[in-house]
Design a protein around this motif. Sequence first.
Motif, PDB file in Angstrom:
ATOM      1  N   ALA A   4       0.844  -1.195   0.000  1.00  0.00           N
ATOM      2  CA  ALA A   4       0.000   0.000   0.000  1.00  0.00           C
ATOM      3  C   ALA A   4       0.881   1.248   0.000  1.00  0.00           C
ATOM      4  O   ALA A   4       1.941   1.285   0.619  1.00  0.00           O
ATOM      5  N   VAL A   5       0.415   2.279  -0.716  1.00  0.00           N
ATOM      6  CA  VAL A   5       1.232   3.475  -0.891  1.00  0.00           C
ATOM      7  C   VAL A   5       0.458   4.724  -0.481  1.00  0.00           C
ATOM      8  O   VAL A   5      -0.768   4.729  -0.413  1.00  0.00           O
ATOM      9  N   LEU A   6       1.215   5.789  -0.239  1.00  0.00           N
ATOM     10  CA  LEU A   6       0.630   7.103   0.021  1.00  0.00           C
ATOM     11  C   LEU A   6       0.207   7.709  -1.309  1.00  0.00           C
ATOM     12  O   LEU A   6       1.018   7.837  -2.221  1.00  0.00           O
ATOM     13  N   HIS A   7      -1.064   8.062  -1.402  1.00  0.00           N
ATOM     14  CA  HIS A   7      -1.571   8.552  -2.687  1.00  0.00           C
ATOM     15  C   HIS A   7      -2.780   9.442  -2.439  1.00  0.00           C
ATOM     16  O   HIS A   7      -3.617   9.144  -1.577  1.00  0.00           O
ATOM     17  N   THR A   8      -2.859  10.541  -3.189  1.00  0.00           N
ATOM     18  CA  THR A   8      -4.005  11.444  -3.113  1.00  0.00           C
ATOM     19  C   THR A   8      -4.843  11.290  -4.368  1.00  0.00           C
ATOM     20  O   THR A   8      -4.320  11.398  -5.486  1.00  0.00           O
ATOM     21  N   LEU A   9      -6.126  11.042  -4.176  1.00  0.00           N
ATOM     22  CA  LEU A   9      -7.062  10.865  -5.283  1.00  0.00           C
ATOM     23  C   LEU A   9      -7.853  12.152  -5.469  1.00  0.00           C
ATOM     24  O   LEU A   9      -8.529  12.611  -4.549  1.00  0.00           O
ATOM     25  N   GLY A  10      -7.763  12.739  -6.656  1.00  0.00           N
ATOM     26  CA  GLY A  10      -8.467  13.979  -6.944  1.00  0.00           C
ATOM     27  C   GLY A  10      -7.527  15.167  -6.909  1.00  0.00           C
ATOM     28  O   GLY A  10      -6.400  15.078  -6.425  1.00  0.00           O
ATOM     29  N   ASP A  11      -8.000  16.267  -7.443  1.00  0.00           N
ATOM     30  CA  ASP A  11      -7.215  17.490  -7.500  1.00  0.00           C
ATOM     31  C   ASP A  11      -7.842  18.539  -6.601  1.00  0.00           C
ATOM     32  O   ASP A  11      -9.065  18.656  -6.506  1.00  0.00           O
ATOM     33  N   GLY A  12      -6.995  19.314  -5.964  1.00  0.00           N
ATOM     34  CA  GLY A  12      -7.497  20.375  -5.102  1.00  0.00           C
ATOM     35  C   GLY A  12      -6.368  21.252  -4.631  1.00  0.00           C
ATOM     36  O   GLY A  12      -5.185  20.935  -4.806  1.00  0.00           O
ATOM     37  N   ASP A  13      -6.710  22.359  -3.985  1.00  0.00           N
ATOM     38  CA  ASP A  13      -5.691  23.282  -3.501  1.00  0.00           C
ATOM     39  C   ASP A  13      -5.115  22.779  -2.176  1.00  0.00           C
ATOM     40  O   ASP A  13      -5.471  21.714  -1.664  1.00  0.00           O
ATOM     41  N   HIS A  14      -4.209  23.568  -1.635  1.00  0.00           N
ATOM     42  CA  HIS A  14      -3.505  23.200  -0.400  1.00  0.00           C
ATOM     43  C   HIS A  14      -4.495  22.896   0.726  1.00  0.00           C
ATOM     44  O   HIS A  14      -4.360  21.898   1.441  1.00  0.00           O
ATOM     45  N   ASP A  15      -5.517  23.754   0.888  1.00  0.00           N
ATOM     46  CA  ASP A  15      -6.475  23.570   1.978  1.00  0.00           C
ATOM     47  C   ASP A  15      -7.267  22.282   1.804  1.00  0.00           C
ATOM     48  O   ASP A  15      -7.472  21.534   2.770  1.00  0.00           O
ATOM     49  N   ALA A  16      -7.704  22.011   0.584  1.00  0.00           N
ATOM     50  CA  ALA A  16      -8.498  20.798   0.340  1.00  0.00           C
ATOM     51  C   ALA A  16      -7.671  19.543   0.597  1.00  0.00           C
ATOM     52  O   ALA A  16      -8.174  18.554   1.142  1.00  0.00           O
ATOM     53  N   ARG A  17      -6.399  19.576   0.217  1.00  0.00           N
ATOM     54  CA  ARG A  17      -5.543  18.416   0.437  1.00  0.00           C
ATOM     55  C   ARG A  17      -5.266  18.211   1.929  1.00  0.00           C
ATOM     56  O   ARG A  17      -5.219  17.087   2.414  1.00  0.00           O
ATOM     57  N   ALA A  18      -5.087  19.295   2.670  1.00  0.00           N
ATOM     58  CA  ALA A  18      -4.856  19.188   4.110  1.00  0.00           C
ATOM     59  C   ALA A  18      -6.072  18.584   4.800  1.00  0.00           C
ATOM     60  O   ALA A  18      -5.948  17.682   5.649  1.00  0.00           O
ATOM     61  N   ARG A  19      -7.267  19.085   4.447  1.00  0.00           N
ATOM     62  CA  ARG A  19      -8.485  18.544   5.066  1.00  0.00           C
ATOM     63  C   ARG A  19      -8.710  17.093   4.656  1.00  0.00           C
ATOM     64  O   ARG A  19      -9.177  16.272   5.450  1.00  0.00           O
ATOM     65  N   ALA A  20      -8.357  16.761   3.415  1.00  0.00           N
ATOM     66  CA  ALA A  20      -8.498  15.372   2.966  1.00  0.00           C
ATOM     67  C   ALA A  20      -7.567  14.442   3.748  1.00  0.00           C
ATOM     68  O   ALA A  20      -7.932  13.305   4.068  1.00  0.00           O
ATOM     69  N   LEU A  21      -6.366  14.924   4.066  1.00  0.00           N
ATOM     70  CA  LEU A  21      -5.439  14.109   4.845  1.00  0.00           C
ATOM     71  C   LEU A  21      -6.039  13.777   6.206  1.00  0.00           C
ATOM     72  O   LEU A  21      -6.044  12.610   6.622  1.00  0.00           O
ATOM     73  N   LEU A  22      -6.560  14.787   6.908  1.00  0.00           N
ATOM     74  CA  LEU A  22      -7.134  14.530   8.231  1.00  0.00           C
ATOM     75  C   LEU A  22      -8.368  13.644   8.136  1.00  0.00           C
ATOM     76  O   LEU A  22      -8.531  12.699   8.921  1.00  0.00           O
ATOM     77  N   GLN A  23      -9.247  13.931   7.182  1.00  0.00           N
ATOM     78  CA  GLN A  23     -10.433  13.079   7.000  1.00  0.00           C
ATOM     79  C   GLN A  23     -10.029  11.625   6.781  1.00  0.00           C
ATOM     80  O   GLN A  23     -10.644  10.705   7.335  1.00  0.00           O
ATOM     81  N   SER A  24      -9.001  11.404   5.995  1.00  0.00           N
ATOM     82  CA  SER A  24      -8.605  10.037   5.655  1.00  0.00           C
ATOM     83  C   SER A  24      -7.930   9.337   6.828  1.00  0.00           C
ATOM     84  O   SER A  24      -8.114   8.133   7.031  1.00  0.00           O
ATOM     85  N   LEU A  25      -7.138  10.069   7.625  1.00  0.00           N
ATOM     86  CA  LEU A  25      -6.583   9.480   8.832  1.00  0.00           C
ATOM     87  C   LEU A  25      -7.696   9.052   9.783  1.00  0.00           C
ATOM     88  O   LEU A  25      -7.652   7.965  10.372  1.00  0.00           O
ATOM     89  N   VAL A  26      -8.709   9.891   9.913  1.00  0.00           N
ATOM     90  CA  VAL A  26      -9.846   9.548  10.769  1.00  0.00           C
ATOM     91  C   VAL A  26     -10.618   8.365  10.183  1.00  0.00           C
ATOM     92  O   VAL A  26     -11.063   7.475  10.916  1.00  0.00           O
ATOM     93  N   SER A  27     -10.765   8.325   8.865  1.00  0.00           N
ATOM     94  CA  SER A  27     -11.463   7.204   8.230  1.00  0.00           C
ATOM     95  C   SER A  27     -10.720   5.896   8.441  1.00  0.00           C
ATOM     96  O   SER A  27     -11.334   4.852   8.677  1.00  0.00           O
ATOM     97  N   HIS A  28      -9.395   5.937   8.339  1.00  0.00           N
ATOM     98  CA  HIS A  28      -8.644   4.704   8.565  1.00  0.00           C
ATOM     99  C   HIS A  28      -8.818   4.225   9.998  1.00  0.00           C
ATOM    100  O   HIS A  28      -8.995   3.020  10.242  1.00  0.00           O
TER     101      HIS A  28
END
Length: 476
Positions: A338-362
Amino acid sequence: MTLVLGLDIGSTSTKAALVDVHAGVRVLHLEHRPTPSDPRALVAVAADAARCCALRASSPIAAVGIASMAESGAVLDADGAPLTDLLRWDRAVERAHLDHLLALRPGLPETTGVPATTKPAAVGLIALRAEQPALFRAMRHWAGAADMVAHALTGERVLDHTLAVRTMLAGADGDAWDAELLDALGIASQTLPALRAPGEPAGLTDDGAAAFGLPRGIAVHVAGHDHAVGAWAGGARQPGDAADSLGTAEAVVRVAEHIDRADAVTAGFAVSRTVDGAARTVLGGSRSCGSLLARWEAENTGTIALLADEDPGRWRTSELTVLPYPEGRQCPDPDPAAVLHTLGDGDHDARARALLQSLVSHARWMRETADRLAGSPSTSLVLLGSLAHRLRAWPALAAAAGVPTRLTHAREPVAAGAALLAAVRENAVSEDATLGAQPVAPAVAPGLDDAHRRFLAAVRDSTGGGAPHRPEEGER
């Protein structure tokens, strides 16, 4: 005032906490130090942190508790001098050594409740024997982080059941070393620490405790595996209780009456007992927590500041998904590729929020899988660790899964928890005492459930169709 001292020898930092348990559990003073790899320096750092706490004590310290990271130890000679640096749980070990262990004892993961990875001491010692045979022959003691500090305080080499289990050299309850396995590995039983039953102290402080600022005669307890200590201290003690311990790595601990060890280890989870020995636990771990945030910050400056400023009540759900696996996935559904990967395009803020959402989802995926292994949904969740205080939206996002959630007040719950456990064992406080915690209001941002479903779908797609566990109705 009843004062106790707690030590937490962690992967990144060593903490000492001076705690008053007279009326509630109050942390009076904290000390932090980087955790060194040299065993002598590690003991010296723990002693310095403890001494600074002891100097703040206005009355005698009643007991000392020591918690530590698991699966990390050093080779010592007959005089106790280190022959190696601390061989940490996250070091690189060739898979062939694990395969050799499993060839000797094919059912070892199922009988011990420890997943088949290269982390346990059993694998590390096989690697040492194969790669550095002269060093292996010179070994007279194998000492983990907690028992090295306990030895410096008491002169005794002892270990508790939660840390013993993680070596893969003890039975599922961690109450006895596996003599047959030790013989097969060429390890003398006296090489390993003596095992203490839950509640039994390591010993009393001797003259060596002066370096810690402590007099002779104080009871010292090896409290146990850091995540297990934090979970217990936060109140996760009864079947149905769960804890999420957020540090350099993350661990979800679920308390249960019974857990099928074979099913659990296949899913990448470890099975043990609570630190008081009263119930079973299933533990799921991930390296992708504080360490991933630090890595992300290095490449995306401002991420942590942005997330720290986010108001939980105004959370905006990101449409992006991050697969938070820079070093593979331990559980559920272990996948070393398994690898670190971001799905979708977005700005810095969207990527930061996606990181936290995904950590919580895991973490939610780990907990819901642990629920399945335990045979019932979680009835409570307690969040532990300074990250949950620094990033205010984290607890609210975790609570959005629907389980009643609390956040401990203590910023260093493992050090405080080690002190509390020592106090309970010395009858200095009620056995029902826990770290203070506050209820968490769940985030209500639109789209959070959809984001979690996208996360699970992305995991499934990234592993070639191996579908992750999806909770049944009523498990949410």
